[in-house]
Design a protein around this motif. Structure first.
Motif, short mmCIF file in Angstrom:
data_model
loop_
_atom_site.label_atom_id
_atom_site.label_comp_id
_atom_site.label_asym_id
_atom_site.label_seq_id
_atom_site.Cartn_x
_atom_site.Cartn_y
_atom_site.Cartn_z
N UNK A 123 0.80 -1.22 0.00
CA UNK A 123 0.00 0.00 0.00
C UNK A 123 0.84 1.29 0.00
N UNK A 124 2.13 1.22 0.29
CA UNK A 124 2.96 2.43 0.25
C UNK A 124 3.48 2.73 -1.15
N UNK A 125 3.26 1.84 -2.09
CA UNK A 125 3.84 1.97 -3.42
C UNK A 125 2.88 2.65 -4.40
N UNK A 126 3.05 3.97 -4.54
CA UNK A 126 2.25 4.73 -5.50
C UNK A 126 2.47 4.13 -6.89
N UNK A 127 1.41 3.97 -7.65
CA UNK A 127 1.51 3.42 -9.00
C UNK A 127 1.17 1.94 -9.08
N UNK A 128 1.12 1.27 -7.93
CA UNK A 128 0.70 -0.14 -7.93
C UNK A 128 -0.77 -0.22 -7.50
N UNK A 129 -1.48 -1.28 -7.89
CA UNK A 129 -2.89 -1.39 -7.55
C UNK A 129 -3.16 -1.39 -6.04
N UNK A 130 -2.19 -1.82 -5.22
CA UNK A 130 -2.39 -1.88 -3.77
C UNK A 130 -2.30 -0.52 -3.08
N UNK A 131 -1.83 0.50 -3.79
CA UNK A 131 -1.55 1.79 -3.14
C UNK A 131 -2.76 2.36 -2.41
N UNK A 132 -2.51 2.84 -1.20
CA UNK A 132 -3.51 3.50 -0.36
C UNK A 132 -2.83 4.73 0.22
N UNK A 133 -3.11 5.90 -0.35
CA UNK A 133 -2.41 7.13 0.03
C UNK A 133 -2.57 7.46 1.51
N UNK A 134 -3.75 7.29 2.05
CA UNK A 134 -3.98 7.62 3.47
C UNK A 134 -3.20 6.68 4.39
N UNK A 135 -3.26 5.38 4.13
CA UNK A 135 -2.51 4.42 4.95
C UNK A 135 -1.01 4.65 4.80
N UNK A 136 -0.55 4.97 3.60
CA UNK A 136 0.87 5.22 3.38
C UNK A 136 1.33 6.44 4.19
N UNK A 137 0.56 7.51 4.16
CA UNK A 137 0.94 8.71 4.91
C UNK A 137 0.97 8.44 6.41
N UNK A 138 -0.03 7.73 6.91
CA UNK A 138 -0.03 7.38 8.35
C UNK A 138 1.20 6.55 8.68
N UNK A 139 1.53 5.59 7.81
CA UNK A 139 2.70 4.74 8.03
C UNK A 139 3.96 5.59 8.15
N UNK A 140 4.18 6.48 7.20
CA UNK A 140 5.42 7.26 7.20
C UNK A 140 5.51 8.22 8.37
N UNK A 141 4.37 8.78 8.81
CA UNK A 141 4.42 9.66 9.99
C UNK A 141 4.86 8.87 11.23
N UNK A 142 4.29 7.68 11.42
CA UNK A 142 4.64 6.84 12.57
C UNK A 142 6.08 6.35 12.46
N UNK A 143 6.47 5.92 11.27
CA UNK A 143 7.83 5.42 11.05
C UNK A 143 8.87 6.52 11.29
N UNK A 144 8.58 7.73 10.85
CA UNK A 144 9.51 8.84 11.09
C UNK A 144 9.72 9.09 12.58
N UNK A 145 8.64 9.01 13.36
CA UNK A 145 8.76 9.15 14.82
C UNK A 145 9.62 8.04 15.40
N UNK A 146 9.40 6.82 14.95
CA UNK A 146 10.18 5.67 15.40
C UNK A 146 11.66 5.88 15.12
N UNK A 147 11.98 6.30 13.90
CA UNK A 147 13.38 6.50 13.53
C UNK A 147 14.00 7.66 14.29
N UNK A 148 13.23 8.73 14.51
CA UNK A 148 13.73 9.87 15.27
C UNK A 148 14.09 9.44 16.70
N UNK A 149 13.29 8.57 17.28
CA UNK A 149 13.56 8.08 18.64
C UNK A 149 14.80 7.22 18.71
N UNK A 150 15.20 6.61 17.58
CA UNK A 150 16.41 5.78 17.57
C UNK A 150 17.69 6.59 17.47
N UNK A 151 17.58 7.86 17.04
CA UNK A 151 18.77 8.71 16.89
C UNK A 151 19.34 9.13 18.24
#
Length: 187
Positions: free
Chosen positions: A159-187
C-alpha cells in the motif's frame, strides 16, 4: 539500510528514501535485482525465483556490510522486510528494525535483547496466513525485541507503493508519519 520488495527499486522506494533523508537520516537503497524493476508483484516473484532467495540474501548482506560498523537501522518492504529482519537478527550492532508489508521467520533460539522493531502491514494481508502475526509477534517478543505493530484495515499488500494497484495514500501517509517518529527516537 532500506531493502526493496519484489518489484525492485520501484519509484516508491526512492520516494521513501528521499522522505527519510529529508528528515535527516542517511539512507542506503541497494539494488538487489541488477537494475530490473518488475511491473507487478507476479513478475517480481518470477524474478526473485530466477535469482534465488539465497542469492538475494547474499547480495543484501554484502550491501549492508560496509555500513554496519556503526550500527544500522534495517528496513524493508515485503521481501525487503524479510531481508531486513534476517540480517538485523544476526547483527549485534543493529539499532532498530522497520518492517513494511511483511516479516521473516524467527528462529526458536533468536536473541535480540531490546531491539526496537516496528511493523506496518495491511489488515488483512493477502500474502500472509490469518494467524501469522500472532506467531511472529510472540516469537519476536520471546527473542527480546521491543515490538510495535500497526495494521491498516483495507489497505493492499504494498500500500505504500504509488503506481501499484495496492496503493492506499492515506494508509501510506499514516505509516510514514509513525515510522519517522520511530526512527527519530532511535537517533
Amino acid at each position: 539500510m532500506l531493502f526493496h520488495s519484489v518489484v525492485g527499486l520501484h519509484p516508491a522506494v526512492e520516494e521513501a528514501a528521499e522522505r527519510l533523508r529529508a528528515a535527516g537520516h542517511r539512507v542506503f537503497t541497494p539494488d538487489l535485482f541488477d537494475g530490473r524493476v518488475p511491473e507487478s508483484i507476479e513478475a517480481g516473484t518470477e524474478l526473485k525465483d530466477e535469482i534465488g532467495q539465497d542469492e538475494i540474501l547474499r547480495r543484501a548482506i554484502a550491501a549492508a556490510a560496509p555500513h554496519s560498523e556503526g550500527g544500522l537501522v534495517y528496513a524493508g518492504f515485503s521481501l525487503g522486510a524479510w531481508l531486513a529482519q534476517t540480517i538485523a537478527m544476526g547483527d549485534e550492532k543493529a539499532r532498530g528494525l522497520l518492517l513494511l508489508h511483511g516479516t521473516g521467520e524467527v528462529q526458536d533460539d533468536a536473541d535480540v535483547d531490546g531491539l526496537p522493531v516496528q511493523l506496518h502491514v495491511a489488515d488483512p494481508d493477502a500474502f500472509e496466513p490469518h494467524d501469522w502475526l500472532t506467531v511472529w509477534y510472540l516469537k519476536m517478543r520471546g527473542a527480546g525485541a521491543d515490538v510495535e505493530v500497526f495494521r491498516y484495515r483495507g489497505a493492499g499488500h504494498l500500500y505504500t507503493h504509488r503506481g501499484l494497484p495496492d496503493h492506499d495514500a492515506e494508509a501510506a501517509e499514516r505509516t510514514w508519519r509513525v515510522a519517522e517518529d520511530f526512527l527519530r527516537d532511535l537517533d
